[in-house]
Motif scaffolding. Structure first.
Motif, PDB file in Angstrom:
ATOM      1  N   GLU A 205       0.846  -1.126  -0.084  1.00  0.00           N
ATOM      2  CA  GLU A 205      -0.083   0.093  -0.017  1.00  0.00           C
ATOM      3  C   GLU A 205       1.093   1.245   0.001  1.00  0.00           C
ATOM      4  N   GLY A 206       0.281   2.390   0.086  1.00  0.00           N
ATOM      5  CA  GLY A 206       1.179   3.508  -0.160  1.00  0.00           C
ATOM      6  C   GLY A 206       0.611   4.226  -1.263  1.00  0.00           C
ATOM      7  N   LYS A 207       0.692   5.724  -1.102  1.00  0.00           N
ATOM      8  CA  LYS A 207      -0.020   6.670  -2.141  1.00  0.00           C
ATOM      9  C   LYS A 207       1.113   6.578  -3.074  1.00  0.00           C
ATOM     10  N   GLY A 208       0.816   6.418  -4.395  1.00  0.00           N
ATOM     11  CA  GLY A 208       2.019   6.701  -5.576  1.00  0.00           C
ATOM     12  C   GLY A 208       2.605   5.230  -5.860  1.00  0.00           C
ATOM     13  N   LEU A 209       2.089   3.999  -5.173  1.00  0.00           N
ATOM     14  CA  LEU A 209       3.311   2.862  -5.385  1.00  0.00           C
ATOM     15  C   LEU A 209       2.549   2.305  -6.504  1.00  0.00           C
ATOM     16  N   LYS A 210       1.309   2.066  -6.974  1.00  0.00           N
ATOM     17  CA  LYS A 210       0.876   1.785  -8.221  1.00  0.00           C
ATOM     18  C   LYS A 210       1.655   2.336  -9.408  1.00  0.00           C
ATOM     19  N   ARG A 211       1.628   3.785  -9.281  1.00  0.00           N
ATOM     20  CA  ARG A 211       2.182   4.509 -10.420  1.00  0.00           C
ATOM     21  C   ARG A 211       3.709   3.864 -10.546  1.00  0.00           C
ATOM     22  N   ASN A 212       4.461   3.902  -9.518  1.00  0.00           N
ATOM     23  CA  ASN A 212       5.826   3.375  -9.515  1.00  0.00           C
ATOM     24  C   ASN A 212       6.085   2.063 -10.084  1.00  0.00           C
ATOM     25  N   LEU A 213       5.049   1.135  -9.683  1.00  0.00           N
ATOM     26  CA  LEU A 213       5.402  -0.269 -10.131  1.00  0.00           C
ATOM     27  C   LEU A 213       5.113  -0.067 -11.710  1.00  0.00           C
TER      28      LEU A 213
ATOM     29  N   LEU B  19       7.395  -0.848 -16.998  1.00  0.00           N
ATOM     30  CA  LEU B  19       7.877  -0.015 -18.179  1.00  0.00           C
ATOM     31  C   LEU B  19       9.271   0.118 -18.539  1.00  0.00           C
ATOM     32  N   THR B  20      10.155   0.497 -17.566  1.00  0.00           N
ATOM     33  CA  THR B  20      11.641   0.488 -17.718  1.00  0.00           C
ATOM     34  C   THR B  20      12.083  -0.859 -17.734  1.00  0.00           C
ATOM     35  N   THR B  21      11.623  -1.917 -17.108  1.00  0.00           N
ATOM     36  CA  THR B  21      12.292  -3.238 -17.423  1.00  0.00           C
ATOM     37  C   THR B  21      11.895  -3.669 -18.694  1.00  0.00           C
TER      38      THR B  21
END
Length: 313
Positions: A97-105, A110-112
């Motif tokens: 959980e955590g705000k912004g976590l899904k965006r960072n995932l 995408l980077t990978t």
């Protein structure tokens, strides 16, 4: 063989020490200049904590051991998830959980995938390195904008991760100089020891980069995640891993390829990058479905990592 192991161990130990000193000096300088804690956390700390891997990869590429450079990044990303997440999960359940976590995932996935596409070409060119690093800069700017606008969670106090930074001008200068001098020396020792070990075992430098060097340079992330788990700050541990994986690819591989094009070991294309993708997908699945990673999941991750290391050799 023993001498080579001692050289590698000394190099990795000095990398950690010089990197820690360099980060503290850079943070002290930034704070003295009045830079906001948010920007320091997103840039100075993020780049500084990647300095050991960056110097090692650059030294490896310049020393004619490109497999070590690429293996370090790919192996570190695998270790970050299966080892650095798996071990803390046994201590305390890690809640996704955590705000912004899904965006960072999403950014990590995408980077990978983009990195994998570059790897299939056999050589990571300067242009591709520039694209990776430009993407990182855009991602940091996006994070900073959202955090300032209140759309994303503010960064945790980075002093929990790096400790107190010096503020006296002479101490700041001494810390920076020690880091700048120590990191290249440590990188040379690490690469020299790793290459000699590879020659002793009759394996490629990529194999040593994927295993010994990758685990060694992932120790700071492991220490941070363990500390977060002991304090029951599970989201800190997870966020640390996601951010580290993005930086490993976009910063370390991007800057290294900008300095010199990097040849890719065929083994990494056929096997290891797919393991990296699988590990990233597991992490993303845990994050999107908000599955708590407890002792069972942590044990499975550690078993998977141990199995992977065995297959590498």
């Amino acid at each position: 063989m023993l001498f080579s192991l001692l050289i590698l161990a000394a190099g990795v130990a000095l990398l950690m020490l010089a990197g820690d000193i360099f980060v503290k000096g850079a943070v002290g300088l930034a704070e003295n200049l009045g830079i906001s804690p948010l920007i320091i956390g997103l840039t100075v700390v993020a780049f500084g904590t990647s300095a050991p891997e960056l110097f090692t990869s650059i030294q490896a590429a310049l020393s004619g051991a490109p497999g070590l450079a690429v293996g370090n990044v790919v192996g570190s990303n695998i270790a970050n998830i299966l080892l650095v997440l798996g071990l803390p999960a046994i201590i305390y359940p890690i809640v996704s959980e955590g705000k912004g976590l899904k965006r960072n995932l999403v950014a990590m996935l995408l980077t990978t995938v983009i990195f994998m596409w570059m790897l299939t070409g056999g050589v990571i060119s300067r242009l591709e390195g520039a694209l990776l690093f430009a993407g990182l800069c855009a991602f940091i700017a996006w994070q900073a904008r959202d955090a300032v606008n209140g759309k994303a969670a503010a960064e945790q106090d980075f002093h929990d991760e790096i400790g107190e930074a010096p503020h006296d001008r002479k101490r700041v200068t001494a810390y920076l100089m020690a880091g700048v001098i120590g990191l290249p020396i440590a990188a040379q020792l690490t690469v020299a020891g790793a290459v000699r070990i590879a020659e002793s075992f009759g394996v490629s430098d990529a194999v040593i980069g994927l295993t010994i060097v990758a685990i060694g340079t992932s120790l700071p992330e492991l220490a941070t995640s363990l500390a977060a788990a002991l304090k029951r700050h599970s989201t800190v541990a997870l966020g640390n891993i996601v951010g580290s994986n993005i930086f490993n690819i976009a910063c370390i591989m991007g800057l290294t390829a900008l300095i010199t094009p990097i040849a890719v070991d065929p083994r990494i294309v056929s096997i290891d990058m797919w393991v990296m993708l699988a590990a990233a997908c597991v992490l993303a699945l845990l994050g999107f479905l908000r599955i708590a990673s407890g002792k069972l999941m942590g044990s499975a991750m550690l078993a998977g990592f141990a199995g992977y290391i065995v297959t590498v050799f």
